[in-house]
Design a protein around this motif. Sequence first.
Motif, short mmCIF file in Angstrom:
data_model
loop_
_atom_site.label_atom_id
_atom_site.label_comp_id
_atom_site.label_asym_id
_atom_site.label_seq_id
_atom_site.Cartn_x
_atom_site.Cartn_y
_atom_site.Cartn_z
N UNK A 108 0.80 -1.23 0.00
CA UNK A 108 0.00 0.00 0.00
C UNK A 108 0.83 1.28 0.00
N UNK A 109 2.15 1.16 0.03
CA UNK A 109 2.98 2.35 0.16
C UNK A 109 2.69 3.40 -0.91
N UNK A 110 2.46 2.97 -2.14
CA UNK A 110 2.26 3.91 -3.24
C UNK A 110 0.85 4.42 -3.41
N UNK A 111 -0.07 4.01 -2.54
CA UNK A 111 -1.46 4.45 -2.66
C UNK A 111 -1.65 5.81 -2.01
N UNK A 112 -2.52 6.65 -2.62
CA UNK A 112 -2.83 7.92 -1.97
C UNK A 112 -3.85 7.70 -0.86
N UNK A 113 -4.14 8.76 -0.12
CA UNK A 113 -5.03 8.63 1.04
C UNK A 113 -6.39 8.04 0.66
N UNK A 114 -6.94 8.52 -0.44
CA UNK A 114 -8.25 8.05 -0.86
C UNK A 114 -8.25 6.57 -1.19
N UNK A 115 -7.19 6.11 -1.84
CA UNK A 115 -7.11 4.70 -2.21
C UNK A 115 -6.95 3.81 -0.98
N UNK A 116 -6.16 4.27 0.00
CA UNK A 116 -6.01 3.49 1.24
C UNK A 116 -7.34 3.40 1.96
N UNK A 117 -8.03 4.55 2.07
CA UNK A 117 -9.33 4.54 2.76
C UNK A 117 -10.34 3.66 2.04
N UNK A 118 -10.32 3.71 0.71
CA UNK A 118 -11.25 2.88 -0.07
C UNK A 118 -10.97 1.40 0.18
N UNK A 119 -9.70 1.04 0.27
CA UNK A 119 -9.33 -0.35 0.52
C UNK A 119 -9.79 -0.78 1.91
N UNK A 120 -9.53 0.07 2.91
CA UNK A 120 -9.93 -0.25 4.28
C UNK A 120 -11.45 -0.30 4.41
N UNK A 121 -12.13 0.67 3.81
CA UNK A 121 -13.60 0.70 3.90
C UNK A 121 -14.21 -0.53 3.21
N UNK A 122 -13.65 -0.92 2.09
CA UNK A 122 -14.14 -2.12 1.40
C UNK A 122 -13.96 -3.35 2.28
N UNK A 123 -12.78 -3.45 2.88
CA UNK A 123 -12.52 -4.58 3.77
C UNK A 123 -13.55 -4.63 4.90
#
Length: 296
Positions: A11-26
């Motif tokens: 996840x290092x290269x993901x921006x804030x929105x992408x990290x949050x989207x991944x966590x929210x999906x999980x």
Amino acid sequence: MSRLVLGCMRIEGLDDGAVRALVDTALDVGITTFDHADVYGSTRHACERRFGEAAGLTGARREQVTIQTKVGIREGYYDFSREHVRRSVDESLAALRTDHVDVLLLHRPDALADPDDVAETLDGLVTAGKVRAIGVSNHTAGQIALLERSLPTPIVANQMQLGLGHAPMIAAGLAANVAALEQSVDRDGGVLDACRLRGITVQAWSPFADADGRIVLGDREHHAELNDALDEIADAHGVTATAVVTAWITTHPARMQVVVGSTRPERIREAAPGADLRLTRPEWYRLVAAAGYAIP
């Protein structure tokens, strides 16, 4: 802990929105466990730091999830020394922006570690409230027993590579007492059964890859028969092949967790139904055979 785990090593290269989207999906699909390691990323703690900056797991939301991380791998060697473990845990807490990790795993066995010293270090972290539970990763049955003898707190998890493309910990038992088969060789001391006897949860990492690191899903060059079987079983259950690969692990009575290390929310959603899908015996064994393992 949830049956599926979100692996955060990329996840290092993901921006804030992408990290949050991944966590929210999980969280939306019932994944509440997030897996880290101090070495994930281009620099130490890089992926932990990205997660801490962007995931937004604070307050009540933090208490609803399980955050685990690993320690012990350094450049060119393994290190369970008191100094390194303590320092790395403190750095992980700072990077993750939390006052504790729920589970700390010893990443790979350190041959020079004294079990008594390691146990004392880990127990100190638990007593200090920095770590709530202890686990291991890539440990054999004997290595677990050695540490367990000195550790006052139970070992809760052992993270091992497991999937249809790399399943020796299951396949060896299927070929027990068949001397002519290389598959029958026990390379981990019967670690799956040892973990079950001790109440230790096996966490399956890299569940979609083979022993060479290739993703088996859709790879008909190397895994044509397996993909045919996956597609047919997926169609029969109205799910994706990703869910079927996941279900092959969760159907096993050891109640293992599956670490899904994807940065794509759609892959997380594809895998999620596999947490509850129970394959029939004919389906489960058909996949074993299609993956190239013998059923003597």
